[in-house]
Design a protein around this motif. Sequence first.
Motif, mmCIF file in Angstrom:
data_model
loop_
_atom_site.group_PDB
_atom_site.id
_atom_site.type_symbol
_atom_site.label_atom_id
_atom_site.label_comp_id
_atom_site.label_asym_id
_atom_site.label_seq_id
_atom_site.Cartn_x
_atom_site.Cartn_y
_atom_site.Cartn_z
ATOM 1 N N SER A 145 -3.925 10.612 -3.953
ATOM 2 C CA SER A 145 -3.942 9.292 -4.765
ATOM 3 C C SER A 145 -3.418 8.308 -3.577
ATOM 4 O O SER A 145 -2.312 8.432 -3.113
ATOM 5 C CB SER A 145 -3.269 9.327 -6.018
ATOM 6 O OG SER A 145 -3.850 10.354 -6.768
ATOM 7 N N THR A 146 -4.084 7.005 -3.967
ATOM 8 C CA THR A 146 -3.629 5.792 -3.244
ATOM 9 C C THR A 146 -3.606 4.639 -4.014
ATOM 10 O O THR A 146 -4.121 4.708 -5.216
ATOM 11 C CB THR A 146 -4.755 5.506 -2.054
ATOM 12 O OG1 THR A 146 -5.992 5.141 -2.688
ATOM 13 C CG2 THR A 146 -4.756 6.564 -0.883
ATOM 14 N N ILE A 147 -2.686 3.766 -4.003
ATOM 15 C CA ILE A 147 -2.633 2.414 -4.802
ATOM 16 C C ILE A 147 -2.560 1.408 -3.609
ATOM 17 O O ILE A 147 -2.026 1.425 -2.563
ATOM 18 C CB ILE A 147 -1.566 2.337 -5.537
ATOM 19 C CG1 ILE A 147 -1.736 1.289 -6.578
ATOM 20 C CG2 ILE A 147 -0.317 2.357 -4.953
ATOM 21 C CD1 ILE A 147 -0.681 1.342 -7.809
ATOM 22 N N GLU A 148 -2.967 0.358 -3.872
ATOM 23 C CA GLU A 148 -3.026 -1.075 -3.100
ATOM 24 C C GLU A 148 -2.812 -2.280 -4.324
ATOM 25 O O GLU A 148 -3.453 -2.399 -5.230
ATOM 26 C CB GLU A 148 -4.134 -1.424 -2.380
ATOM 27 C CG GLU A 148 -4.558 -0.212 -1.285
ATOM 28 C CD GLU A 148 -5.640 -0.913 -0.454
ATOM 29 O OE1 GLU A 148 -6.338 -2.237 -0.545
ATOM 30 O OE2 GLU A 148 -6.080 0.006 0.335
ATOM 31 N N ILE A 149 -1.606 -3.009 -4.193
ATOM 32 C CA ILE A 149 -1.198 -3.896 -4.920
ATOM 33 C C ILE A 149 -1.181 -5.234 -4.263
ATOM 34 O O ILE A 149 -0.399 -5.438 -3.355
ATOM 35 C CB ILE A 149 0.213 -3.836 -5.570
ATOM 36 C CG1 ILE A 149 0.209 -2.305 -6.052
ATOM 37 C CG2 ILE A 149 0.484 -4.782 -6.701
ATOM 38 C CD1 ILE A 149 1.442 -1.825 -6.771
ATOM 39 N N LYS A 177 0.716 -1.021 -0.118
ATOM 40 C CA LYS A 177 0.162 -0.069 0.080
ATOM 41 C C LYS A 177 0.933 1.267 -0.018
ATOM 42 O O LYS A 177 1.976 1.398 0.649
ATOM 43 C CB LYS A 177 -1.032 0.099 1.303
ATOM 44 C CG LYS A 177 -2.007 -0.888 1.304
ATOM 45 C CD LYS A 177 -2.737 -0.860 2.500
ATOM 46 C CE LYS A 177 -4.124 -1.787 2.588
ATOM 47 N NZ LYS A 177 -4.711 -1.439 3.852
ATOM 48 N N ILE A 190 -4.783 -4.809 -8.408
ATOM 49 C CA ILE A 190 -4.407 -3.300 -8.167
ATOM 50 C C ILE A 190 -5.526 -2.550 -8.107
ATOM 51 O O ILE A 190 -6.606 -2.443 -9.008
ATOM 52 C CB ILE A 190 -3.663 -2.873 -9.398
ATOM 53 C CG1 ILE A 190 -2.360 -3.978 -9.619
ATOM 54 C CG2 ILE A 190 -2.878 -1.530 -9.258
ATOM 55 C CD1 ILE A 190 -1.396 -3.546 -10.917
ATOM 56 N N ARG A 191 -5.588 -1.859 -7.061
ATOM 57 C CA ARG A 191 -6.639 -0.760 -6.452
ATOM 58 C C ARG A 191 -6.029 0.600 -6.446
ATOM 59 O O ARG A 191 -5.252 0.630 -5.790
ATOM 60 C CB ARG A 191 -7.574 -1.382 -5.367
ATOM 61 C CG ARG A 191 -8.237 -2.509 -5.543
ATOM 62 C CD ARG A 191 -8.845 -2.916 -4.256
ATOM 63 N NE ARG A 191 -7.812 -3.410 -3.084
ATOM 64 C CZ ARG A 191 -6.827 -4.271 -2.811
ATOM 65 N NH1 ARG A 191 -7.154 -5.460 -3.652
ATOM 66 N NH2 ARG A 191 -6.498 -4.188 -1.735
ATOM 67 N N ILE A 192 -6.698 1.463 -7.147
ATOM 68 C CA ILE A 192 -6.391 2.854 -7.047
ATOM 69 C C ILE A 192 -7.470 3.811 -6.449
ATOM 70 O O ILE A 192 -8.648 3.299 -6.732
ATOM 71 C CB ILE A 192 -5.883 3.378 -8.267
ATOM 72 C CG1 ILE A 192 -6.882 3.444 -9.441
ATOM 73 C CG2 ILE A 192 -4.619 2.811 -8.747
ATOM 74 C CD1 ILE A 192 -6.431 3.959 -10.612
ATOM 75 N N ILE A 219 3.587 6.235 -4.606
ATOM 76 C CA ILE A 219 2.812 5.219 -5.210
ATOM 77 C C ILE A 219 4.182 4.739 -6.319
ATOM 78 O O ILE A 219 3.906 3.564 -6.294
ATOM 79 C CB ILE A 219 1.980 5.811 -6.007
ATOM 80 C CG1 ILE A 219 0.793 6.137 -5.043
ATOM 81 C CG2 ILE A 219 1.488 5.178 -7.119
ATOM 82 C CD1 ILE A 219 -0.274 6.847 -5.742
ATOM 83 N N ARG A 236 0.491 5.823 -0.868
ATOM 84 C CA ARG A 236 -0.082 7.055 -1.333
ATOM 85 C C ARG A 236 0.648 8.099 -1.503
ATOM 86 O O ARG A 236 1.727 8.164 -1.189
ATOM 87 C CB ARG A 236 -1.534 7.565 -0.066
ATOM 88 C CG ARG A 236 -0.607 8.139 1.224
ATOM 89 C CD ARG A 236 -1.905 8.299 1.879
ATOM 90 N NE ARG A 236 -1.561 8.928 2.998
ATOM 91 C CZ ARG A 236 -2.186 9.485 4.031
ATOM 92 N NH1 ARG A 236 -3.447 9.066 4.153
ATOM 93 N NH2 ARG A 236 -1.789 10.077 5.129
ATOM 94 N N VAL A 289 5.189 0.701 -6.728
ATOM 95 C CA VAL A 289 5.320 0.060 -8.001
ATOM 96 C C VAL A 289 6.611 -0.559 -8.229
ATOM 97 O O VAL A 289 6.640 -1.552 -8.651
ATOM 98 C CB VAL A 289 4.898 0.877 -9.169
ATOM 99 C CG1 VAL A 289 5.323 0.122 -10.623
ATOM 100 C CG2 VAL A 289 3.454 1.317 -9.200
#
Length: 114
Positions: A104-108, A57, A86-88, A63, A59, A67
């Motif tokens: 912005s956030t990301i969860e991989i 996770k 992958i959730r943004i 980000i 933000r 990755v």
Amino acid sequence: MLYFAVKHKKGGHSPHAKNEVATMAESVVLVGRKPVMNYVVAALTFFNAGAKEITIKARGRAISKAVDTVELMRRAFIKDLQIKDIRIGTERLQAADGRTVNVSTIEIDVAMPE
């Protein structure tokens, strides 16, 4: 190494809170300001401890580091690592001066090969 979501009695979160109950244990690596290799080692530690799937996770500016963490794991350490999801998204935060700021956030979600 597990990260726990611990709630303060006043409603906040703290990983170092004393005399409080952990509400949930997950295999989550929270990416921040440290070097990418630190997060790769944390993720590999989860897998070596028996986790089948972990979540990376991040933000904001972190980000790209999240990755990079997944890509480094996939290319150098676990050749057939599976990227499950992958959730943004966007979080609305209150800035110090009172403004509302979008972050912005990301969860991989990644998993060991079966």
